[in-house]
Design a protein around this motif. Structure first.
Motif, PDB file in Angstrom:
ATOM      1  N   ASN A  75     -18.240  34.984  -3.288  1.00  0.00           N
ATOM      2  CA  ASN A  75     -18.173  35.147  -4.289  1.00  0.00           C
ATOM      3  C   ASN A  75     -17.280  35.089  -5.543  1.00  0.00           C
ATOM      4  N   LEU A  76     -16.106  35.057  -5.901  1.00  0.00           N
ATOM      5  CA  LEU A  76     -15.639  34.660  -6.667  1.00  0.00           C
ATOM      6  C   LEU A  76     -15.231  33.385  -6.974  1.00  0.00           C
ATOM      7  N   LEU A  77     -15.371  32.653  -5.620  1.00  0.00           N
ATOM      8  CA  LEU A  77     -15.141  31.329  -6.428  1.00  0.00           C
ATOM      9  C   LEU A  77     -16.690  30.483  -6.376  1.00  0.00           C
ATOM     10  N   LEU A  78     -17.988  31.261  -6.505  1.00  0.00           N
ATOM     11  CA  LEU A  78     -19.277  31.256  -6.646  1.00  0.00           C
ATOM     12  C   LEU A  78     -18.926  31.835  -8.122  1.00  0.00           C
ATOM     13  N   THR A  79     -18.194  32.569  -8.446  1.00  0.00           N
ATOM     14  CA  THR A  79     -18.592  32.929  -9.974  1.00  0.00           C
ATOM     15  C   THR A  79     -17.758  32.074 -10.994  1.00  0.00           C
ATOM     16  N   ILE A  80     -16.009  31.312 -10.343  1.00  0.00           N
ATOM     17  CA  ILE A  80     -15.530  30.955 -10.926  1.00  0.00           C
ATOM     18  C   ILE A  80     -16.660  29.437 -11.688  1.00  0.00           C
ATOM     19  N   VAL A  81     -17.189  28.853 -10.477  1.00  0.00           N
ATOM     20  CA  VAL A  81     -18.005  27.770 -10.621  1.00  0.00           C
ATOM     21  C   VAL A  81     -18.990  27.642 -11.577  1.00  0.00           C
ATOM     22  N   ILE A  82     -19.746  29.297 -11.299  1.00  0.00           N
ATOM     23  CA  ILE A  82     -20.594  29.154 -12.760  1.00  0.00           C
ATOM     24  C   ILE A  82     -19.769  29.167 -14.458  1.00  0.00           C
ATOM     25  N   TYR A  83     -18.800  29.427 -14.438  1.00  0.00           N
ATOM     26  CA  TYR A  83     -18.668  29.979 -15.710  1.00  0.00           C
ATOM     27  C   TYR A  83     -17.807  28.464 -15.613  1.00  0.00           C
ATOM     28  N   LEU A  84     -16.927  27.574 -15.108  1.00  0.00           N
ATOM     29  CA  LEU A  84     -16.497  26.549 -15.523  1.00  0.00           C
ATOM     30  C   LEU A  84     -17.742  25.725 -15.380  1.00  0.00           C
ATOM     31  N   GLN A  85     -19.078  25.935 -15.113  1.00  0.00           N
ATOM     32  CA  GLN A  85     -20.217  24.649 -15.208  1.00  0.00           C
ATOM     33  C   GLN A  85     -20.652  25.322 -17.314  1.00  0.00           C
ATOM     34  N   ARG A  86     -20.741  26.158 -16.951  1.00  0.00           N
ATOM     35  CA  ARG A  86     -20.654  26.789 -18.917  1.00  0.00           C
ATOM     36  C   ARG A  86     -19.889  26.775 -19.795  1.00  0.00           C
ATOM     37  N   ILE A  87     -19.323  25.632 -19.325  1.00  0.00           N
ATOM     38  CA  ILE A  87     -18.164  25.848 -20.576  1.00  0.00           C
ATOM     39  C   ILE A  87     -17.989  23.817 -21.018  1.00  0.00           C
TER      40      ILE A  87
END
Length: 87
Positions: A75-87
């Protein structure tokens, strides 16, 4: 019990572990046959085979530990990936 939610990488890793364990059993059976007096079944380069299996075991343990860390933190890794995609 087999987990139906098991990831494909974990399933592959467990199959690799099963194959590793089967090789260990085959070597043990071969050793028993040799010890029973059948010297012609002796493994050629047995030391090399055992060394390779030791390395394989180390790699399997590392892979299991890594898979567990990734699975427990999915879950944490998915959150990070989603965050990085928004940058």
């Amino acid at each position: 019990m087999v987990n139906v939610n098991m990831t494909a990488p974990l399933r592959i890793l467990l199959n690799d572990i099963d194959r590793y364990n089967a090789l260990i059993r085959v070597i043990d059976i071969n050793d028993q046959i040799e010890a029973a007096g059948n010297r012609e079944v002796a493994l050629k380069d047995r030391d090399k085979v055992v060394s390779a299996l030791k390395i394989a075991r180390i790699d399997l343990v590392k892979a299991l530990k890594t898979e567990k860390i990734l699975r427990e933190n999915k879950n944490l890794l998915l959150t990070i990936v989603i965050y990085l995609q928004r940058i």
